[in-house]
Design an enzyme around this catalytic site. Structure first.
Site, PDB file in Angstrom:
ATOM      1  N   ASP A  22       0.819  -1.209   0.000  1.00 32.44           N
ATOM      2  CA  ASP A  22       0.000   0.000   0.000  1.00 32.44           C
ATOM      3  C   ASP A  22       0.859   1.267   0.000  1.00 32.44           C
ATOM      4  O   ASP A  22       2.053   1.232   0.309  1.00 32.44           O
ATOM      5  CB  ASP A  22      -0.872  -0.013   1.258  1.00 32.44           C
ATOM      6  CG  ASP A  22      -2.187   0.712   1.079  1.00 32.44           C
ATOM      7  OD1 ASP A  22      -2.301   1.533   0.161  1.00 32.44           O
ATOM      8  OD2 ASP A  22      -3.109   0.448   1.873  1.00 32.44           O
ATOM      9  N   GLU A  60      -5.941  -1.695  -6.439  1.00 39.61           N
ATOM     10  CA  GLU A  60      -7.019  -0.808  -5.984  1.00 39.61           C
ATOM     11  C   GLU A  60      -7.259   0.260  -7.049  1.00 39.61           C
ATOM     12  O   GLU A  60      -8.037   0.052  -7.956  1.00 39.61           O
ATOM     13  CB  GLU A  60      -6.661  -0.182  -4.641  1.00 39.61           C
ATOM     14  CG  GLU A  60      -7.797   0.627  -4.052  1.00 39.61           C
ATOM     15  CD  GLU A  60      -7.411   1.342  -2.780  1.00 39.61           C
ATOM     16  OE1 GLU A  60      -8.310   1.615  -1.972  1.00 39.61           O
ATOM     17  OE2 GLU A  60      -6.219   1.653  -2.594  1.00 39.61           O
ATOM     18  N   GLU A 119     -14.072   1.218   0.721  1.00 38.23           N
ATOM     19  CA  GLU A 119     -13.248   1.683   1.837  1.00 38.23           C
ATOM     20  C   GLU A 119     -13.616   3.115   2.234  1.00 38.23           C
ATOM     21  O   GLU A 119     -13.472   3.506   3.397  1.00 38.23           O
ATOM     22  CB  GLU A 119     -11.774   1.601   1.425  1.00 38.23           C
ATOM     23  CG  GLU A 119     -10.788   2.162   2.411  1.00 38.23           C
ATOM     24  CD  GLU A 119      -9.370   2.117   1.866  1.00 38.23           C
ATOM     25  OE1 GLU A 119      -8.870   1.010   1.641  1.00 38.23           O
ATOM     26  OE2 GLU A 119      -8.779   3.178   1.641  1.00 38.23           O
TER      27      GLU A 119
END
Length: 621
Positions: free
Chosen positions: A383, A432, A438
């Site tokens: 991430d 993503e 989210e």
């Protein structure tokens, strides 16, 4: 009158040779012509895109395209919208100046072109001039640029759009309009009976390259590569600039991004298995530091027969004397394959969650991934990258190659969009790069816009590759959702991702009817085929996806209205020939009993939809 007809026929005869001389796609639908310093792209003889400039600064580009060869794409994927991908192209080329060549391919569903430079001598790359003209008044669904590609694709007809705040700041003109745009960029160039659309993106990022975006000055949108400070010697080529063209079905079903990308570089792919994942973060932002909460999600995965469970950020700070190895061992004891999260440590670092700085140096990365393989971790979610510059692109490739060496699946978050790596490195099962579920954690604005946004993504972001939206929540996170139960279930089919992370709490999933639980237990993450049934960006989307002999048809309503979705007028009956059993998941309209689950013996002609509702048909022979 006869004389006028003869003159018209004579003029038409003069035009035919000129049309015939245009470079065309193998199916004849697409054609291109040189025009000044650029190109013009046609679909069924209608101009769909003016590219007024190509090449690099310092060159006088006057393209004169010559046929080079026929190109065929025929390859197998391990995940994606279609496992067996095929396409054909005619390739043309033209010199653009000293040691520079433009290579153009006209595929049956779009245009791909790139620049090939030779005899570079320790040089910085010149500035690219590629420019697309998107006229005012043309309908478009463009996303304002952010380094994580997390934004909406609102329908507009003008470049005059106020910038919205992003992670990366704002980019605006002197007049205050946004000027920087991310891929993919969908627009409708021709208002005619034939519904022609075009989608601009990019493919096949390799080492020594940065990714690009679009900067506009009025109607002119310039391809602008991100930072690349390398001095390059020898030969070099740009990524492919890609324009997918056709009706909406051509856009949605296209594999052009992977068609132009490098073939698989892995010798052994037998260990790569797409699947559905239970995911902790949506309900518990800091849940992965708690062994007991992790075990709840592992138990849910075991109950629903999901192959994977993701242990998210902060697992290195687990409480109560437990460690991530304890959680990994518990997962394995339940027959669930664990995945774990890492901070890339090049984007958000200060104040960001841990673990950090474990992957940046080659020796540290090797040690970490070897440990993951040893203890039984199946994959990694990485991430918080810092944009599209050459450093990030090479770093992503380093991660993919090292992960493959240790049989680790990869999910990139806070990262760039798919640009074909899913073919070259098939251990990359999801990315993503989407404004996903989210965001119910972060802002209240997502609640009202989610339904329309969801009905736009099949025509924009998900066209170019896997999308880790993290769908399917029947309960609420920090901010509520107002999409229906059937809408949420439909997203698991509508959105393609080789790792499909289910967002909701274990108790919410396990409280659903047995039919819904069984549906999730049998949900594929691999599709043999994908077909657009009907749709209009932002309003509604209906897709059919096939897994083996089973078809899944999913539709959502992006509006606050109560439409009847008239699938009887579609080609769905031809697509799913031989249906014997249809399990239908509808909204009941009753908040206390939200499901209307039926078994049908034939396809319905119409499906009533709740506001922001949806449906799923599971069709078996």
């Amino acid at each position: 009158m006869m004389r006028k007809c003869l003159i018209s026929l004579a003029l038409a005869g003069l035009m035919l040779p000129a049309m015939a001389q245009r470079p065309t796609s193998p199916n004849g639908k697409l054609a291109i012509e040189a025009a000044g310093n650029g190109l013009r792209l046609y679909y069924q003889n209608q101009l769909v895109l003016d590219i007024p400039e190509v090449g690099y600064e310092g060159q006088m580009a006057k393209p004169a395209l010559s046929f080079v060869k026929k190109v065929k794409a025929d390859y197998q994927m391990l995940a994606g919208k279609r496992l067996h991908a095929t396409n054909e192209a005619n390739e043309y080329a033209t010199p653009l100046g000293k040691n520079t060549k433009l290579v153009v391919r006209l595929y049956n569903d779009g245009l791909a072109f790139r620049y090939e430079l030779s005899q570079l001598a320790d040089e910085l790359l010149p500035k690219e001039k590629t420019t697309y003209r998107i006229p005012e008044g043309v309908s478009r669904w463009f996303q304002q640029w952010t380094d994580a590609y997390e934004g909406f694709f609102p329908l507009t007809t003008s470049y005059k759009t106020l910038p919205v705040r992003s992670f990366s700041g704002t980019f605006k003109s002197a007049d205050g309009w946004n000027i920087r745009w991310g891929y993919p960029s969908l627009f409708k160039p021709v208002d005619d009976i034939v519904q022609v659309f075009a989608l601009i993106s990019e493919a096949n990022i390799e080492r020594r390259q940065s990714a690009s975006c679009l900067y506009n000055e009025g109607e002119l949108y310039r391809v602008t590569p991100d930072k690349n400070d390398l001095k390059i010697s020898g030969d070099w080529h740009s990524p492919w600039r890609v324009v997918i063209v056709g009706e909406l079905a051509d856009i949605v079903e296209s594999t052009l991004i992977t068609d132009v990308s490098e073939p698989c570089k892995l010798q052994d792919t037998s260990w790569i298995h797409p699947g559905v994942v239970s995911w902790i973060y949506w309900a518990y932002n800091h849940g992965s530091d708690d062994y007991n909460i992790i075990c709840k999600y592992i138990d849910m995965a075991a109950t629903l027969h999901l192959p994977y469970m993701l242990i998210d950020a902060e697992w290195d700070r687990m409480k109560d004397g437990k460690t991530v190895e304890d959680a990994v061992n518990y997962a394995k004891s339940k027959g669930v394959k664990p995945m774990i999260w890492y901070n890339s440590s090049v984007g958000w670092v200060d104040g960001a969650p841990t673990p950090k700085y474990r992957l940046n140096k080659p020796e540290d990365r090797e040690k970490e991934f070897a440990w993951c393989e040893k203890i039984g971790v199946a994959g990694v979610k990485i991430d918080f990258f810092s944009g599209d510059n050459q450093m990030n692109m090479d770093y992503c490739l380093d991660l993919l190659e090292c992960a493959a060496k240790h049989h680790l699946l990869v999910n990139f978050h806070g990262a760039t969009i798919p640009r074909g790596w899913q073919r070259t490195y098939p251990n990359l099962l999801s990315t993503e790069a989407v404004y996903g579920a989210e965001w119910y954690n972060n802002v209240p604005t997502f609640t009202k816009q989610a339904a329309s946004h969801n009905a736009t993504l099949p025509f924009t972001r998900n066209v170019i590759g896997p999308m880790d939206y993290t769908p399917c929540a029947f309960s609420d996170s920090q901010h509520p959702h107002i999409t229906s139960h059937a809408h949420e279930l439909a997203l698991t089919v509508l959105f393609e991702s080789g790792l499909q992370h289910l967002a909701d709490r274990p108790e919410s999933f396990l409280a659903q009817p047995k039919e819904v639980q069984d549906f999730l237990s049998e949900l594929p993450a691999v599709w043999d085929d994908t077909r657009l049934v009907m749709g209009s960006p932002g309003y509604f989307a209906i897709l059919a996806r096939r897994s083996g002999k089973t078809w899944y048809v999913a539709g959502i309503n992006g509006t606050d209205e109560n439409p009847y979705l008239n699938i009887g007028n579609s080609d769905l009956g031809k697509i799913v020939k031989g249906a014997k059993k249809i399990q239908a998941f509808y909204d009941s309209g009753d908040a206390n009993k939200p499901w209307d689950i039926k078994v049908l013996n034939q396809l319905p002609a119409q499906i009533p939809c709740q506001p922001r509702g949806g449906f799923v048909l599971k069709i078996t022979e």
